[in-house]
Design an enzyme around this catalytic site. Structure first.
Site, PDB file in Angstrom:
ATOM      1  CG  ASP A  46      34.070 -26.701 -27.768  1.00 12.42           C
ATOM      2  OD1 ASP A  46      34.699 -25.891 -27.073  1.00 12.42           O
ATOM      3  OD2 ASP A  46      32.911 -27.059 -27.497  1.00 12.42           O
ATOM      4  CB  CYS A  84      34.533 -21.633 -23.594  1.00 10.05           C
ATOM      5  SG  CYS A  84      34.080 -22.732 -24.957  1.00 10.05           S
ATOM      6  CG  HIS A 138      33.041 -16.997 -23.195  1.00 10.95           C
ATOM      7  ND1 HIS A 138      31.807 -16.477 -22.905  1.00 10.95           N
ATOM      8  CD2 HIS A 138      32.817 -18.279 -23.593  1.00 10.95           C
ATOM      9  CE1 HIS A 138      30.876 -17.396 -23.106  1.00 10.95           C
ATOM     10  NE2 HIS A 138      31.461 -18.496 -23.529  1.00 10.95           N
ATOM     11  CG  ASP A 334      38.252 -23.243 -26.453  1.00 10.53           C
ATOM     12  OD1 ASP A 334      38.271 -24.278 -27.150  1.00 10.53           O
ATOM     13  OD2 ASP A 334      37.186 -22.657 -26.153  1.00 10.53           O
TER      14      ASP A 334
END
Length: 343
Positions: A46, A84, A138, A334
């Protein structure tokens, strides 16, 4: 997950590492991997281009700026998808979400879409020791609950033990009680385990660099940092870098006239935080109070500066271990983070 903006302007690793892959593909046919360069891949969650190297005059990011000063800096790069998991899988496989068929958090691409190779898998299959620290893939079903092991990694990936506290009641509020807040500057010695996930990831990554210094094989080390992903849980001293009186509001914070409802995200994940719930903001378009808007931006910037110090520690270790001249460093996010505070 917060609703992030597209991550424009980042050193987009696909271009960098695809070029490296092509070069190494020819090199490994002619030379031993002992002559190959190491790879250090740093992935940040982020992180919008609120960095000095992208012209931001407020955010303090000296270590990332120093890296950028002698790197190829991309000024016109975009995230494939501003979520994500789809983004991580996209750039780690080099394939679009339309190919991986992953737009959310609910499937593993090797089963759901195709047995597509990953960047670390390529290096592993060409003689590299591949290692994962923190949030690279993730976690969960989207990486088969294994961070795509054993395909991508030579050893089981490392996840910091303190990350399980990220969304728990560890934020000291004005009432003196602990809360699960969006804004969460902490005294590190007072939190569970006396540390934070990104600090642990840096320490683990440095330990791996120390071990690989004497290895006969080249390495691919991926380090994934959580911050500035929500919640904004960071050492409280970084908050002091950004006095509220210096924090400006977003210039375009109003909902555009005629915006189709499908194009609007009411940031339900952020609304679940206790400090946001206390604001009693109407759904879906209720604006956040101005003073809280400033605090959100303050904590985002503080989280970026905290992240920057971790990057600094990691790169300093690379220098101290005399690995810098034999290691390619790629740095990316990302996707960005939407800082318009009414959506």
């Amino acid at each position: 997950m917060p609703t992030p903006a597209s991550g424009r302007g980042f050193l987009w690793l696909g271009l960098v590492l695809r070029s490296v892959c092509v070069a190494l593909g020819s090199e490994t046919q002619a030379n031993s991997t002992t002559d190959a360069l190491n790879i250090l891949l740093i992935i940040v969650d982020d992180l919008r281009p609120s960095l000095g190297c992208y012209g931001d005059k407020l955010v303090r990011s000296p270590n990332i700026d120093q890296l950028a000063s002698h790197s190829l800096l991309f000024q016109n790069a975009f995230a494939q998808q501003a979520v994500c998991t789809p983004s991580h899988v996209s750039f780690l496989t080099g394939r679009r979400p339309d190919t991986t068929r992953l737009y959310d958090f609910n499937s593993y691409w090797r089963v759901h879409a195709g047995n597509f190779s990953t960047i670390p898998q390529y290096f592993k299959e060409n003689g590299y020791v591949t290692m994962s620290v923190g949030k690279v893939f993730h976690p969960g079903i989207t990486s088969n609950h294994t961070d795509d092991s054993p395909y991508s990694w030579s050893f089981p990936p490392y996840h910091p033990s303190s990350e399980k506290y990220e969304n728990t009641k560890t934020c000291r509020g004005p009432d003196g009680e602990l809360h699960a807040n969006l804004l969460c500057p902490v005294d590190v010695v007072d939190v569970p385990e006396g540390t934070l996930p990104d600090k642990q990831s840096t320490e683990q990554a440095i330990q791996l660099l120390e071990k690989m210094k004497t290895s006969a094989s080249p390495f691919f080390l991926a380090v994934g940092y959580h911050k500035p992903h929500i919640p904004f849980r960071y050492p409280k001293e970084f908050q002091k870098l950004y006095p509220l009186e210096n924090i400006t509001l977003a210039p375009d914070s109003e909902v555009p006239d005629g915006l189709p409802p499908v194009a609007y995200n009411p940031w339900m994940d952020i609304r679940q935080r206790e400090d946001v719930q206390a604001l009693n903001i109407s759904v879906p378009y209720g604006p956040i109070p101005v003073d809280f808007q400033r605090k959100i931006r303050q904590s985002y910037f503080a989280s970026v500066s905290y992240l920057d110090t971790q990057v600094g520690h990691l790169l300093s270790a690379l220098d101290d271990l005399q690995l810098a001249n034999s290691t390619i460093v790629a740095f990316t996010s990302d996707h960005g983070f939407l800082m318009r505070t009414n959506n």
